[in-house]
Design an enzyme around this catalytic site. Structure first.
Site, PDB file in Angstrom:
ATOM      1  CB  ALA A  46      38.477  48.175  21.768  1.00  0.00           C
ATOM      2  N   GLY A 135      21.208  52.367  35.610  1.00  0.00           N
ATOM      3  CA  GLY A 135      21.233  51.380  34.761  1.00  0.00           C
ATOM      4  C   GLY A 135      20.284  51.155  33.869  1.00  0.00           C
ATOM      5  N   GLY A 188      29.225  40.180  45.229  1.00  0.00           N
ATOM      6  CA  GLY A 188      29.852  40.835  44.146  1.00  0.00           C
ATOM      7  C   GLY A 188      29.042  42.409  43.729  1.00  0.00           C
ATOM      8  CG  ASP A 202      28.190  54.782  41.701  1.00  0.00           C
ATOM      9  OD1 ASP A 202      28.566  54.704  40.415  1.00  0.00           O
ATOM     10  OD2 ASP A 202      26.868  54.506  41.876  1.00  0.00           O
ATOM     11  CE  LYS A 206      25.437  55.389  39.132  1.00  0.00           C
ATOM     12  NZ  LYS A 206      25.347  54.030  39.902  1.00  0.00           N
ATOM     13  N   GLY A 307      23.950  45.621  36.629  1.00  0.00           N
ATOM     14  CA  GLY A 307      23.757  44.395  35.833  1.00  0.00           C
ATOM     15  C   GLY A 307      24.035  44.568  34.417  1.00  0.00           C
TER      16      GLY A 307
HETATM   17  P1  NDP Z   1      34.158  45.937  33.110  1.00  0.00           P
HETATM   18  O1  NDP Z   1      35.327  46.295  33.930  1.00  0.00           O
HETATM   19  O2  NDP Z   1      33.199  44.817  33.148  1.00  0.00           O
HETATM   20  O3  NDP Z   1      34.375  45.866  31.552  1.00  0.00           O
HETATM   21  C1  NDP Z   1      35.220  46.670  31.016  1.00  0.00           C
HETATM   22  C2  NDP Z   1      35.569  46.390  29.501  1.00  0.00           C
HETATM   23  O4  NDP Z   1      36.290  47.317  29.117  1.00  0.00           O
HETATM   24  C3  NDP Z   1      36.508  45.099  29.613  1.00  0.00           C
HETATM   25  O5  NDP Z   1      35.998  44.179  28.481  1.00  0.00           O
HETATM   26  C4  NDP Z   1      37.911  45.576  29.181  1.00  0.00           C
HETATM   27  O6  NDP Z   1      38.600  44.776  28.555  1.00  0.00           O
HETATM   28  C5  NDP Z   1      37.625  46.909  28.401  1.00  0.00           C
HETATM   29  N1  NDP Z   1      38.752  47.773  28.584  1.00  0.00           N
HETATM   30  C6  NDP Z   1      38.934  48.528  29.559  1.00  0.00           C
HETATM   31  N2  NDP Z   1      40.087  49.364  29.406  1.00  0.00           N
HETATM   32  C7  NDP Z   1      40.536  48.937  28.028  1.00  0.00           C
HETATM   33  C8  NDP Z   1      41.246  49.764  27.159  1.00  0.00           C
HETATM   34  N3  NDP Z   1      42.235  50.833  27.582  1.00  0.00           N
HETATM   35  N4  NDP Z   1      41.433  49.176  26.020  1.00  0.00           N
HETATM   36  C9  NDP Z   1      40.487  48.215  25.507  1.00  0.00           C
HETATM   37  N5  NDP Z   1      39.423  47.814  26.332  1.00  0.00           N
HETATM   38  C10 NDP Z   1      39.487  48.074  27.503  1.00  0.00           C
HETATM   39  O7  NDP Z   1      32.961  47.182  33.031  1.00  0.00           O
HETATM   40  P2  NDP Z   1      31.401  47.206  33.105  1.00  0.00           P
HETATM   41  O8  NDP Z   1      30.835  46.493  31.840  1.00  0.00           O
HETATM   42  O9  NDP Z   1      30.955  46.881  34.520  1.00  0.00           O
HETATM   43  O10 NDP Z   1      31.057  48.850  32.963  1.00  0.00           O
HETATM   44  C11 NDP Z   1      31.129  49.456  31.680  1.00  0.00           C
HETATM   45  C12 NDP Z   1      30.655  51.020  31.748  1.00  0.00           C
HETATM   46  O11 NDP Z   1      29.334  50.933  31.945  1.00  0.00           O
HETATM   47  C13 NDP Z   1      31.403  51.678  32.799  1.00  0.00           C
HETATM   48  O12 NDP Z   1      31.454  53.168  32.520  1.00  0.00           O
HETATM   49  C14 NDP Z   1      30.270  51.642  34.185  1.00  0.00           C
HETATM   50  O13 NDP Z   1      30.480  52.815  34.992  1.00  0.00           O
HETATM   51  C15 NDP Z   1      29.083  51.575  33.203  1.00  0.00           C
HETATM   52  N6  NDP Z   1      28.046  51.237  33.829  1.00  0.00           N
HETATM   53  C16 NDP Z   1      27.951  49.606  34.453  1.00  0.00           C
HETATM   54  C17 NDP Z   1      27.159  49.290  34.996  1.00  0.00           C
HETATM   55  C18 NDP Z   1      27.053  47.808  35.660  1.00  0.00           C
HETATM   56  O14 NDP Z   1      26.043  47.150  36.037  1.00  0.00           O
HETATM   57  N7  NDP Z   1      28.187  47.073  35.439  1.00  0.00           N
HETATM   58  C19 NDP Z   1      25.758  49.838  35.434  1.00  0.00           C
HETATM   59  C20 NDP Z   1      25.763  50.917  34.631  1.00  0.00           C
HETATM   60  C21 NDP Z   1      26.653  51.755  33.942  1.00  0.00           C
HETATM   61  P3  NDP Z   1      39.186  43.131  29.128  1.00  0.00           P
HETATM   62  O15 NDP Z   1      37.660  42.445  29.120  1.00  0.00           O
HETATM   63  O16 NDP Z   1      39.952  42.515  28.083  1.00  0.00           O
HETATM   64  O17 NDP Z   1      39.979  43.477  30.457  1.00  0.00           O
HETATM   65  N1  HSE Z   2      28.354  50.451  41.792  1.00  0.00           N
HETATM   66  C1  HSE Z   2      27.072  50.774  41.181  1.00  0.00           C
HETATM   67  C2  HSE Z   2      25.919  50.475  42.107  1.00  0.00           C
HETATM   68  C3  HSE Z   2      26.857  50.219  39.897  1.00  0.00           C
HETATM   69  O1  HSE Z   2      26.043  49.929  43.042  1.00  0.00           O
HETATM   70  O2  HSE Z   2      24.831  50.860  42.030  1.00  0.00           O
HETATM   71  C4  HSE Z   2      25.922  50.968  38.987  1.00  0.00           C
HETATM   72  O3  HSE Z   2      26.540  52.297  38.563  1.00  0.00           O
END
Ligand code: NDP
Ligand code: HSE
Length: 452
Positions: A46, A135, A188, A202, A206, A307
């Protein structure tokens, strides 16, 4: 047996982490099936926007904007959308439908964790969330399972990569906070709105999760004391370096056992860490969790705290665990929160401090300051004085020079006072009295010293 079993896996979200999870589920399906004991069939992904660019090539037919049919009838649901809604509602629906869930959503767990765990308990399902803290680093399972027979006394953790990157560069290059933050945004690491990272939100989420696991107690996010790094400047970094410390944003979770009885303290703030402490060697955007347990002693978990691909590793580990439980049957192992320890206010925390003051350089100033500290039950461990030349005051500030002449001051001095352990409440009251004393020009900074 593996070929006979098939578990339906739904993925909600295909962003930085979700797109990597999907790719690995598809690429490594045979290996994962061997480890899980069943084929893990990715039934759909999704997303919000079907045409959004993705970090990995995903079969378009798996993408959908309608999560509902995925949730219904899946054995395992992986939530990687982030945020509170619709993630919360989706996970409650998943659990009520009997699915095991895997999530990396620290914001949701820190605010609605108990509601999700309760829903899982009701149906005997399980909630897996290794990716929610630090992570790729395995820390949720070590705290929940490996250390379940021990007593954790303290956790000192670097759980936010963005702030560690900023502080590390300020320390290494003598750079200014604003300049490094701008670089972090360009690279980034930091968001356009960096508040969640730099103000410690954040890390506080945690910390709430870590403390709940370590102390078998539900720790609400509101109980976590939080301070960010936006007040840290190059001068503070220099003073820290000169005294043999490095500044880190720490999540501190500790067990208190004083006359107030057993309790826990959970806080996030910048802190001075000795340069020979293992946490001082955590550079760049890396994370580390330093655990002190009564029997195990000191343990350090280190690695990539964020990441897409790195975090996907933690998510897939959870997917395999969820699959094994699903196959074995029986109820999922719920959260252990029965210790139910009280959470102490920040005033009850006990640590060492470094207080930096600017004072008039004239007879009796040190004695007055020592008296204020003694009255406040704060014991001095070290004092270092640096004279700020009178000429430089005259050059920089004519009013200050005139004032100095009337008080007989020979200039101004910077005092760096290291304290022995003191209670936060006593320290805060003492710093207030120092600030209003007529021998103190200004309180430059007060930093906690952790890890001694
Ligand atoms: P992103 O913002 O990169 O991705 C979010 C995804 O969710 C996108 O594909 C988006 O769709 C989809 N999405 C958001 N809202 C909806 C909705 N209402 N219905 C359907 N799809 C939806 O997030 P990340 O991958 O960075 O993070 C995901 C989770 O993992 C978070 O909870 C984050 O805190 C956690 N996390 C992230 C880390 C990181 O390094 N990034 C590290 C540790 C944890 P679309 O692409 O179409 O916009
Ligand atoms: N914004 C977070 C960080 C990403 O800088 O560590 C992972 O939670």
């Amino acid at each position: 047996m593996t070929e006979d079993r098939r578990l339906r896996v739904a993925l909600l979200g295909a962003g930085s982490v979700g797109s990597q999870v999907a790719a690995l589920l598809l690429e490594h399906s045979a290996e994962l099936a061997d480890r899980a004991g069943a084929q893990l069939e990715l039934v759909g992904i999704a997303v919000r926007d079907l045409d959004a660019p993705r970090d990995t090539d995903l079969p378009r037919e798996l993408l959908t904007t309608d999560a509902e049919p995925l949730i219904v009838g899946s054995d395992i649901v992986i939530e990687l959308m982030g945020g509170i809604e619709p993630a919360r509602t989706a996970l409650l629906q998943d659990l009520n439908a009997g699915a095991d869930v895997v999530t990396g959503n620290k914001a949701l767990l820190a605010t609605h964790g108990p509601e999700l765990f309760e829903a899982a308990d009701q149906v005997g399902a399980s909630v897996h969330y290794e990716a929610a803290v630090a992570g790729a680093i395995p820390i949720v399972r070590p705290l929940r399972d490996s250390l379940a027979g021990d007593r954790v006394r303290r956790i000192l953790a670097i759980v936010n990569g963005t702030t560690n990157y900023i502080l590390d560069r300020m320390d290494g290059e003598g750079a200014d906070y604003a300049d490094v933050l701008a670089d972090a945004q360009r690279l980034g690491y930091a968001e356009a709105d960096p508040t969640a990272d730099v103000e410690g939100f954040d890390a506080a989420q945690k910390a709430a999760i870590l403390a709940s696991l370590a102390f078998h107690t539900t720790v609400p996010l509101e109980a976590v004391h939080r301070e960010g790094i936006s007040t840290i400047d190059a001068q503070m970094m220099d003073a820290a370096r000169a005294a043999g410390y490095v500044v880190k944003l720490l999540a501190v979770c500790e067990r208190l056992d004083d006359e107030g009885g057993e309790a826990i303290s959970v806080r996030v703030h910048p802190a001075l860490v000795r340069r020979d402490h293992p946490l001082a060697s955590v550079h760049g955007a890396n994370n580390a969790v330093f655990v002190q347990a009564e029997a195990a002693g000191d343990l350090m978990f280190y690695g990539a705290g964020a990441g897409g691909i790195q975090t996907a590793s933690a998510v897939l580990g959870d997917v395999v665990s969820a699959a094994r439980r699903h196959i074995a049957g029986g109820v999922g192992v719920g959260e252990s929160t029965r210790a139910n320890l009280p959470i102490a206010p920040i005033g009850r925390a006990v640590t060492r401090y470094q207080i930096t003051l600017e004072v008039d350089d004239r007879p009796g100033v040190l004695a007055t300051i020592a008296g204020i500290l003694a009255d406040g039950r704060v014991s001095i461990a070290t004092v270092e004085q640096t004279i700020i030349e009178r000429q430089s005051i005259i050059d920089a500030d004519a009013d200050a020079a005139a004032a100095a002449q009337t008080t007989g001051a020979e200039g101004r001095a910077r005092l760096v006072i290291g304290t022995h352990k003191a209670q936060e409440q006593d320290l805060a009251e003492t710093v207030d009295r120092l600030g209003s004393s007529d021998v103190v020009e200004r309180v430059v900074s007060v930093l906690r010293v952790e890890g001694d």
